[in-house]
Design an enzyme around this catalytic site. Structure first.
Site, PDB file in Angstrom:
ATOM      1  N   ASP A  33      20.305   0.109 -15.674  1.00 49.68           N
ATOM      2  CA  ASP A  33      20.538  -0.032 -17.110  1.00 49.68           C
ATOM      3  C   ASP A  33      20.836   1.322 -17.758  1.00 49.68           C
ATOM      4  O   ASP A  33      20.321   2.351 -17.311  1.00 49.68           O
ATOM      5  CB  ASP A  33      19.264  -0.650 -17.726  1.00 49.68           C
ATOM      6  CG  ASP A  33      19.548  -1.326 -19.047  1.00 49.68           C
ATOM      7  OD1 ASP A  33      20.717  -1.341 -19.469  1.00 49.68           O
ATOM      8  OD2 ASP A  33      18.594  -1.845 -19.651  1.00 49.68           O
ATOM      9  N   HIS A  50      30.121   2.823 -17.281  1.00 49.60           N
ATOM     10  CA  HIS A  50      30.057   1.942 -16.107  1.00 49.60           C
ATOM     11  C   HIS A  50      30.662   2.636 -14.887  1.00 49.60           C
ATOM     12  O   HIS A  50      30.157   2.509 -13.772  1.00 49.60           O
ATOM     13  CB  HIS A  50      30.779   0.618 -16.386  1.00 49.60           C
ATOM     14  CG  HIS A  50      30.097  -0.210 -17.437  1.00 49.60           C
ATOM     15  ND1 HIS A  50      28.741  -0.463 -17.412  1.00 49.60           N
ATOM     16  CD2 HIS A  50      30.571  -0.840 -18.551  1.00 49.60           C
ATOM     17  CE1 HIS A  50      28.418  -1.210 -18.460  1.00 49.60           C
ATOM     18  NE2 HIS A  50      29.510  -1.442 -19.164  1.00 49.60           N
ATOM     19  N   ARG A  84      29.507 -10.002 -23.722  1.00 51.92           N
ATOM     20  CA  ARG A  84      30.019  -8.683 -24.131  1.00 51.92           C
ATOM     21  C   ARG A  84      31.497  -8.777 -24.526  1.00 51.92           C
ATOM     22  O   ARG A  84      32.184  -9.724 -24.140  1.00 51.92           O
ATOM     23  CB  ARG A  84      29.837  -7.690 -22.985  1.00 51.92           C
ATOM     24  CG  ARG A  84      28.382  -7.466 -22.705  1.00 51.92           C
ATOM     25  CD  ARG A  84      28.162  -6.414 -21.658  1.00 51.92           C
ATOM     26  NE  ARG A  84      26.722  -6.245 -21.499  1.00 51.92           N
ATOM     27  CZ  ARG A  84      26.120  -5.124 -21.151  1.00 51.92           C
ATOM     28  NH1 ARG A  84      26.838  -4.060 -20.896  1.00 51.92           N
ATOM     29  NH2 ARG A  84      24.814  -5.063 -21.039  1.00 51.92           N
ATOM     30  N   LEU A 144      21.846  -0.735   6.188  1.00 51.94           N
ATOM     31  CA  LEU A 144      21.323  -1.243   4.916  1.00 51.94           C
ATOM     32  C   LEU A 144      22.137  -2.442   4.427  1.00 51.94           C
ATOM     33  O   LEU A 144      23.369  -2.446   4.513  1.00 51.94           O
ATOM     34  CB  LEU A 144      21.384  -0.132   3.865  1.00 51.94           C
ATOM     35  CG  LEU A 144      20.927  -0.485   2.460  1.00 51.94           C
ATOM     36  CD1 LEU A 144      20.107   0.660   1.872  1.00 51.94           C
ATOM     37  CD2 LEU A 144      22.083  -0.779   1.531  1.00 51.94           C
TER      38      LEU A 144
HETATM   39  C1  FPP Z   1      23.731  -2.009 -17.740  1.00 52.78           C
HETATM   40  O1  FPP Z   1      24.084  -0.992 -18.643  1.00 52.78           O
HETATM   41  C2  FPP Z   1      24.714  -2.107 -16.721  1.00 52.78           C
HETATM   42  C3  FPP Z   1      25.510  -3.182 -16.491  1.00 52.78           C
HETATM   43  C4  FPP Z   1      25.482  -4.422 -17.289  1.00 52.78           C
HETATM   44  C5  FPP Z   1      26.493  -3.154 -15.408  1.00 52.78           C
HETATM   45  C6  FPP Z   1      25.992  -2.549 -14.144  1.00 52.78           C
HETATM   46  C7  FPP Z   1      27.123  -1.875 -13.546  1.00 52.78           C
HETATM   47  C8  FPP Z   1      27.060  -0.778 -12.760  1.00 52.78           C
HETATM   48  C9  FPP Z   1      25.838  -0.133 -12.318  1.00 52.78           C
HETATM   49  C10 FPP Z   1      28.300  -0.113 -12.342  1.00 52.78           C
HETATM   50  C11 FPP Z   1      29.197  -0.954 -11.569  1.00 52.78           C
HETATM   51  C12 FPP Z   1      28.505  -1.657 -10.456  1.00 52.78           C
HETATM   52  C13 FPP Z   1      29.069  -1.810  -9.286  1.00 52.78           C
HETATM   53  C14 FPP Z   1      28.405  -2.645  -8.245  1.00 52.78           C
HETATM   54  C15 FPP Z   1      30.341  -1.173  -9.000  1.00 52.78           C
HETATM   55  P1  FPP Z   1      24.400  -1.389 -20.144  1.00 52.78           P
HETATM   56  O2  FPP Z   1      25.876  -1.545 -20.289  1.00 52.78           O
HETATM   57  O3  FPP Z   1      23.614  -2.601 -20.526  1.00 52.78           O
HETATM   58  O4  FPP Z   1      23.894  -0.123 -20.886  1.00 52.78           O
HETATM   59  P2  FPP Z   1      23.228  -0.070 -22.340  1.00 52.78           P
HETATM   60  O5  FPP Z   1      21.953  -0.878 -22.250  1.00 52.78           O
HETATM   61  O6  FPP Z   1      22.970   1.380 -22.531  1.00 52.78           O
HETATM   62  O7  FPP Z   1      24.214  -0.640 -23.302  1.00 52.78           O
END
Ligand code: FPP
Length: 255
Positions: A33, A50, A84, A144
């Protein structure tokens, strides 16, 4: 593993080695997150957060692979994330395609096996194709297991399991009296995958957000204020140090 890979790996992660832990969790689950906040702090579009997040993920995968973690599951897109803005969802889908397309090159030598769980049929066709390709390609690896949860929700997973069981009963293949935990587990998307020992959530939020609801019944939780794109092996090491001190009783009493 090629010579160059071996050499670069020698210098890549001085943080903490496998032997520094008395116990290594078999399965680490991660809620990565904070990508959006990371970008906002820098005046950048959320999609950049992201992208940085996907690079952080690669570092963490390699670190976990090196120290001998067998399963690493990552909540990359939830059934609720469709709420979103379309531009962010599209950027995330493109990033996922790119991540999978480059995975074998970027994770070269890590012997990582990739599996995607969730309602993959609800994902863009290009992403579905990439998932099938990478799962097949890495299916021969025995290092893994990277489990990427995409269009995943714990509640829908449980509902699907209940429906599968109901069908078995209706078809006369299962008696109601024989429905037990094992039967249900075998109907989850995670069938065959051990329950997470440790769940890590970054960015300071402390909730489960519909992730692995059944599977986390006895999982140890570890939270950090760090935003996901800033995370690397040293933070995972910190979580593992905390995990070592946990007294897991599974409802029993200490030895
Ligand atoms: C949460 O941050 C993250 C996500 C909803 C997406 C997770 C994606 C990744 C870790 C990168 C891509 C993944 C792969 C497997 C390539 P948020 O957008 O909710 O952040 P915020 O809470 O600060 O708004």
């Amino acid at each position: 593993m090629g010579l160059w890979t071996r050499i670069t790996r020698l210098f890549r992660r001085p943080e903490i080695a496998k032997g520094d832990f008395s116990t290594i969790p078999e399965h680490i689950a991660i809620i990565p997150d904070g990508n959006g906040r990371w970008a906002k702090k820098r005046g950048l579009p959320r999609s950049v957060g992201h992208r940085e997040g996907s690079m952080a993920l690669k570092k963490v995968v390699i670190y976990c692979s090196d120290i001998g973690v067998k399963y690493l599951s990552v909540f990359a897109f939830s059934t609720e994330n469709w709420k979103r803005p379309k531009s962010e969802v599209d950027a995330l889908m493109d990033l996922l395609v790119e991540f999978l397309r480059n995975a074998e090159k970027e994770l070269d030598g890590s012997n990582v096996r990739i599996k995607v769980i969730g309602d993959t049929l609800g994902l863009p066709a290009e992403l579905q194709q990439e998932i099938l390709r990478v799962e097949k390609l890495t299916g021969v690896n025995d290092g893994l297991n990277l489990i990427i949860c995409l269009n995943y929700g714990g509640r829908i997973e449980l509902l699907d399991a209940v429906k599968k069981i109901a069908h078995k009963v209706k078809e006369g293949k299962l008696e109601v009296e024989d429905i037990d935990e094992k039967q249900l587990e075998n109907c989850l998307y995670t069938a065959g995958i051990p329950e997470p020992d440790l769940l890590i959530r970054t960015s300071g939020e402390q909730r489960i957000s519909n992730y692995l609801l059944w599977q986390c019944a006895y999982t140890e939780f570890w939270f950090t204020p760090e935003l996901w794109p800033d995370v690397n092996g040293s933070h995972i090491a910190e979580a593992l140090k905390a995990f070592e001190l946990r007294n897991r009783r599974f409802g029993g009493i200490s030895q």
